[in-house]
Scaffold this motif. Sequence first.
Motif, PDB file in Angstrom:
ATOM      1  N   GLY A   4       3.066  13.397 -11.064  1.00  0.00           N
ATOM      2  CA  GLY A   4       4.014  14.484 -10.838  1.00  0.00           C
ATOM      3  C   GLY A   4       3.375  15.618 -10.085  1.00  0.00           C
ATOM      4  N   ASP A   5       3.588  16.826 -10.598  1.00  0.00           N
ATOM      5  CA  ASP A   5       3.056  18.030  -9.965  1.00  0.00           C
ATOM      6  C   ASP A   5       2.884  19.107 -11.028  1.00  0.00           C
ATOM      7  OD1 ASP A   5       5.646  19.671 -10.079  1.00  0.00           O
ATOM      8  OD2 ASP A   5       6.303  17.979  -8.860  1.00  0.00           O
ATOM      9  N   ALA A   6       2.483  20.296 -10.612  1.00  0.00           N
ATOM     10  CA  ALA A   6       2.223  21.376 -11.575  1.00  0.00           C
ATOM     11  C   ALA A   6       3.483  21.775 -12.345  1.00  0.00           C
ATOM     12  CB  ALA A   6       1.632  22.586 -10.860  1.00  0.00           C
ATOM     13  N   GLY A   7       4.647  21.616 -11.745  1.00  0.00           N
ATOM     14  CA  GLY A   7       5.905  21.984 -12.407  1.00  0.00           C
ATOM     15  C   GLY A   7       6.424  20.936 -13.377  1.00  0.00           C
ATOM     16  N   ASP A   8       6.051  19.679 -13.181  1.00  0.00           N
ATOM     17  CA  ASP A   8       6.502  18.584 -14.028  1.00  0.00           C
ATOM     18  C   ASP A   8       5.495  17.447 -13.878  1.00  0.00           C
ATOM     19  OD1 ASP A   8       7.734  16.438 -15.316  1.00  0.00           O
ATOM     20  OD2 ASP A   8       9.697  16.795 -14.417  1.00  0.00           O
ATOM     21  N   ALA A   9       4.633  17.300 -14.863  1.00  0.00           N
ATOM     22  CA  ALA A   9       3.511  16.357 -14.782  1.00  0.00           C
ATOM     23  C   ALA A   9       3.927  14.906 -14.628  1.00  0.00           C
ATOM     24  CB  ALA A   9       2.610  16.502 -16.012  1.00  0.00           C
ATOM     25  N   ASP A  10       5.164  14.561 -14.988  1.00  0.00           N
ATOM     26  CA  ASP A  10       5.632  13.183 -14.831  1.00  0.00           C
ATOM     27  C   ASP A  10       6.928  13.123 -14.016  1.00  0.00           C
ATOM     28  OD1 ASP A  10       7.397  14.171 -16.741  1.00  0.00           O
ATOM     29  OD2 ASP A  10       6.932  12.647 -18.245  1.00  0.00           O
ATOM     30  N   ARG A  11       7.026  13.985 -13.018  1.00  0.00           N
ATOM     31  CA  ARG A  11       8.226  14.042 -12.178  1.00  0.00           C
ATOM     32  C   ARG A  11       8.504  12.706 -11.477  1.00  0.00           C
ATOM     33  NH1 ARG A  11      10.597  18.410 -10.716  1.00  0.00           N
ATOM     34  NH2 ARG A  11       8.736  19.748 -10.654  1.00  0.00           N
ATOM     35  N   LEU A  12       7.461  12.016 -11.015  1.00  0.00           N
ATOM     36  CA  LEU A  12       7.648  10.770 -10.269  1.00  0.00           C
ATOM     37  C   LEU A  12       7.515   9.517 -11.130  1.00  0.00           C
ATOM     38  CD1 LEU A  12       5.754  11.739  -6.997  1.00  0.00           C
ATOM     39  CD2 LEU A  12       8.224  11.770  -7.425  1.00  0.00           C
ATOM     40  N   PHE A  13       6.498   9.461 -11.961  1.00  0.00           N
ATOM     41  CA  PHE A  13       6.291   8.311 -12.849  1.00  0.00           C
ATOM     42  C   PHE A  13       5.888   8.826 -14.224  1.00  0.00           C
ATOM     43  CE2 PHE A  13       5.673   6.582  -8.622  1.00  0.00           C
ATOM     44  CZ  PHE A  13       6.399   5.415  -8.677  1.00  0.00           C
ATOM     45  N   ALA A  14       6.565   8.327 -15.267  1.00  0.00           N
ATOM     46  CA  ALA A  14       6.293   8.752 -16.640  1.00  0.00           C
ATOM     47  C   ALA A  14       5.799   7.559 -17.451  1.00  0.00           C
ATOM     48  CB  ALA A  14       7.547   9.335 -17.279  1.00  0.00           C
TER      49      ALA A  14
ATOM     50  N   ILE B 171       0.701  16.706  -5.260  1.00  0.00           N
ATOM     51  CA  ILE B 171       1.084  15.627  -6.178  1.00  0.00           C
ATOM     52  C   ILE B 171      -0.157  15.222  -6.970  1.00  0.00           C
ATOM     53  CG2 ILE B 171       2.040  13.300  -6.371  1.00  0.00           C
ATOM     54  CD1 ILE B 171       4.011  15.461  -5.301  1.00  0.00           C
ATOM     55  N   THR B 172      -0.022  15.213  -8.287  1.00  0.00           N
ATOM     56  CA  THR B 172      -1.148  14.981  -9.184  1.00  0.00           C
ATOM     57  C   THR B 172      -0.825  13.861 -10.174  1.00  0.00           C
ATOM     58  OG1 THR B 172      -0.341  16.651 -10.726  1.00  0.00           O
ATOM     59  CG2 THR B 172      -1.925  17.377  -9.045  1.00  0.00           C
ATOM     60  N   GLY B 173      -1.823  13.444 -10.908  1.00  0.00           N
ATOM     61  CA  GLY B 173      -1.630  12.450 -11.944  1.00  0.00           C
ATOM     62  C   GLY B 173      -2.590  12.683 -13.088  1.00  0.00           C
ATOM     63  N   ILE B 174      -2.288  12.052 -14.201  1.00  0.00           N
ATOM     64  CA  ILE B 174      -3.146  12.143 -15.383  1.00  0.00           C
ATOM     65  C   ILE B 174      -2.991  10.860 -16.197  1.00  0.00           C
ATOM     66  CG2 ILE B 174      -1.401  13.282 -16.824  1.00  0.00           C
ATOM     67  CD1 ILE B 174      -3.810  14.950 -18.000  1.00  0.00           C
TER      68      ILE B 174
END
Length: 145
Positions: free
Chosen positions: A77-87, A116-119
Amino acid sequence: MAAYTSKQYANSPKAFVGAIPGNMMAFYWEVSITANAANADTFTFGTVPKGFRVLGACLEATDIDTNGTPTVTLNIGDAGDADRLFAASTVGQTGTADRAVAVTGQHYLFTDDTVITGIIPTGPATGTTGTLLLSVYGRFEGPAS
């Protein structure tokens, strides 16, 4: 916890410069996991521009959890929503790909240049090194107001 950055972002964080409103845009990022994957590892893929609308994405991973009963999951996701793209994607459990973009990301319009980030929210049972590949495509609508 380790932090990894794609070579594309490291070499050219603003690669989208010069986009024309109305045109399709696609981004491809590759992150190498150089130590055994672990819980809370973070990933920096790259930047999408202000005015970019997501139409789809593909997340692919090598098998970064070699246990017979793998547990690793990935949020993208991104800083606004960590799983915006894949949860809680399980692509790293067996080395597969996923195109099922999270509802929060489908048709999402970015109102700022966004990294775009991930964890790894759930760590692997037996972590190993590997690679994450992320492709995001969409329409550039011009700078959003």
